[in-house]
Design a protein around this motif. Sequence first.
Motif, PDB file in Angstrom:
ATOM      1  N   GLU A   1      55.479  64.760  34.680  1.00 59.87           N
ATOM      2  CA  GLU A   1      55.964  63.988  33.535  1.00 59.87           C
ATOM      3  C   GLU A   1      54.800  63.492  32.688  1.00 59.87           C
ATOM      4  O   GLU A   1      53.717  63.196  33.207  1.00 59.87           O
ATOM      5  N   GLY A   2      55.032  63.360  31.383  1.00 61.10           N
ATOM      6  CA  GLY A   2      53.989  62.824  30.528  1.00 61.10           C
ATOM      7  C   GLY A   2      54.461  62.485  29.134  1.00 61.10           C
ATOM      8  O   GLY A   2      55.533  62.917  28.691  1.00 61.10           O
ATOM      9  N   ASP A   3      53.669  61.717  28.447  1.00 65.40           N
ATOM     10  CA  ASP A   3      53.868  61.370  27.051  1.00 65.40           C
ATOM     11  C   ASP A   3      53.418  62.559  26.190  1.00 65.40           C
ATOM     12  O   ASP A   3      52.452  63.241  26.536  1.00 65.40           O
ATOM     13  N   PRO A   4      54.095  62.842  25.074  1.00 65.03           N
ATOM     14  CA  PRO A   4      53.669  63.979  24.249  1.00 65.03           C
ATOM     15  C   PRO A   4      52.200  63.938  23.855  1.00 65.03           C
ATOM     16  O   PRO A   4      51.541  64.983  23.781  1.00 65.03           O
ATOM     17  N   SER A   5      51.665  62.745  23.631  1.00 70.95           N
ATOM     18  CA  SER A   5      50.266  62.647  23.206  1.00 70.95           C
ATOM     19  C   SER A   5      49.291  62.994  24.323  1.00 70.95           C
ATOM     20  O   SER A   5      48.132  63.333  24.052  1.00 70.95           O
ATOM     21  N   THR A   6      49.727  62.911  25.566  1.00 62.50           N
ATOM     22  CA  THR A   6      48.835  63.191  26.703  1.00 62.50           C
ATOM     23  C   THR A   6      48.930  64.626  27.187  1.00 62.50           C
ATOM     24  O   THR A   6      48.078  65.077  27.957  1.00 62.50           O
ATOM     25  N   PHE A   7      49.960  65.356  26.749  1.00 65.48           N
ATOM     26  CA  PHE A   7      50.084  66.759  27.124  1.00 65.48           C
ATOM     27  C   PHE A   7      49.264  67.609  26.146  1.00 65.48           C
ATOM     28  O   PHE A   7      49.802  68.391  25.360  1.00 65.48           O
ATOM     29  N   THR A   8      47.964  67.429  26.184  1.00 63.46           N
ATOM     30  CA  THR A   8      47.067  68.209  25.347  1.00 63.46           C
ATOM     31  C   THR A   8      47.008  69.644  25.850  1.00 63.46           C
ATOM     32  O   THR A   8      47.377  69.928  27.005  1.00 63.46           O
ATOM     33  N   PRO A   9      46.541  70.579  25.013  1.00 69.43           N
ATOM     34  CA  PRO A   9      46.389  71.954  25.510  1.00 69.43           C
ATOM     35  C   PRO A   9      45.543  72.021  26.779  1.00 69.43           C
ATOM     36  O   PRO A   9      45.842  72.808  27.686  1.00 69.43           O
ATOM     37  N   GLU A  10      44.483  71.209  26.848  1.00 64.12           N
ATOM     38  CA  GLU A  10      43.630  71.209  28.039  1.00 64.12           C
ATOM     39  C   GLU A  10      44.396  70.737  29.271  1.00 64.12           C
ATOM     40  O   GLU A  10      44.259  71.299  30.367  1.00 64.12           O
TER      41      GLU A  10
END
Length: 471
Positions: free
Chosen positions: A168-177
């Motif tokens: 699970e994660g916030d959209p801002s933390t699901f970076t491509p990396e």
Amino acid sequence: MEALTSLRETDPGHPVPEVLSALTAPVNRHLLDYVTEDPFGAHVFPGNETYSPEDFLDDLGKQLADTAPIHLWSYIPTCAYRCRFCQYPVVLVKGALADDKATQWVDWNIREAELWLKRVPNLRDAPVGEFNVFGGTPSLLPADAIKRLLDFYRENFGFTEDTTIRFEGDPSTFTPEKLELLRSLGCTKLSSGVQSFDDEVLRQCGREHSSRMCVDFLRNAKAFGFDWYSIDLMYGLLDQTVDSVRRDLDIVLEHEPPAVVCTKLHLKSYTDTRTGVAGVQPAAWQLPDYRDKLVEQGHRWPPLGEQYQMRALLTDGLQAAGYREYPTMYFARGAEPEKWKAIMVDQDKQEAEVAIGLGGSSSCRASEAITDVHWQRYSQAVDEGRIPLGSATRFSPEAQESRAIKMALTTLAPVRDSLHRARFGRSLFEEPWLSRFRSLAERGLLVLEDDQISLTPNGKTLVEAIINTEL
């Protein structure tokens, strides 16, 4: 009268949902009272008898001696900020030491898991259907902490080639990396709290991500080859309109994520409604003075009638696009439900779930337990070598039967009398159930057939109210 007034306030630009006629009927006033009180949902069913955490652990061990796949949860309660609607047990980590603080929660989570494995030896070999890393915002964790967490669980629990891992994660933390890392570590599923694609609605919620970030998440999750990714959408939010929800739906249908979870804003305490696990700090929006101040400043809470229009718009639009609702307000593309979604709720399954971490909710067929929600008590217990369970309750034989019916109804699939008789030794078409189901059938909320009980469209919309007031 206030509840009826709110129910009758609808947006003239959108159809009036059929369920409003059911809720305005005097015979269903208790259902209106229930939905007006704003419970979260129907998926947490606490026991009805006081019990000790040690007895719960004994029950769990007995069930896990011979078990079908279970749900396993790891709760990492870290968040960079607190949303104005959030009442979950979360811990804020930000600033120069954010990574160190987040990593500390991985340490505590692994140490707690080791305590569970020592106390309940059968847990080590119980096959894991799905492993969920939820929060909080576990995607805040640095890469080495994520790898250490996943490696520990994979090496110490009953993972098989069929086990799926959801993160699970916030959209801002699901970076491509971060997505590339998770994919390389065997995660096949993602869950992200988008909540809305309306920037102003997000701002009023206190969310620190933008609608652009939400769209980027959908595109990137698909591009990185994740088999399954779901988004959470909320309705009934401050200053949200039916048209705003319509735009949310349009964006969803444009990008076609595999799953969408739709949730009504909940302002009542989970503790009061017994529908979830609340932390020690209430949500900002739960404070009456703060809510009143927002109205004085010109903000607006959607009335109940508009909230049902929002729900109908999402339900009808997603189903028309090929999504199936299973369980209530969980929409997945395709004819079949998600493989592991039914472990806890299907009438013939209802296997155990074990939730490790602050505020986790664990259960087996005989009892359930909640991990402490106070982070200082939690960390002290783990440091002292104690499983930090804060409370436990037992299901009496009658409660086990009732729970099985309620959980099966939340799947929105027909409840089979033959399955019920095989498990509990009596029919749903006998008392004490028959008169209750007949009453619901007479009010057009379900249909009684030869071997099954099926909810009508209005019954599906009101399933939370039905099972918590009439069953």
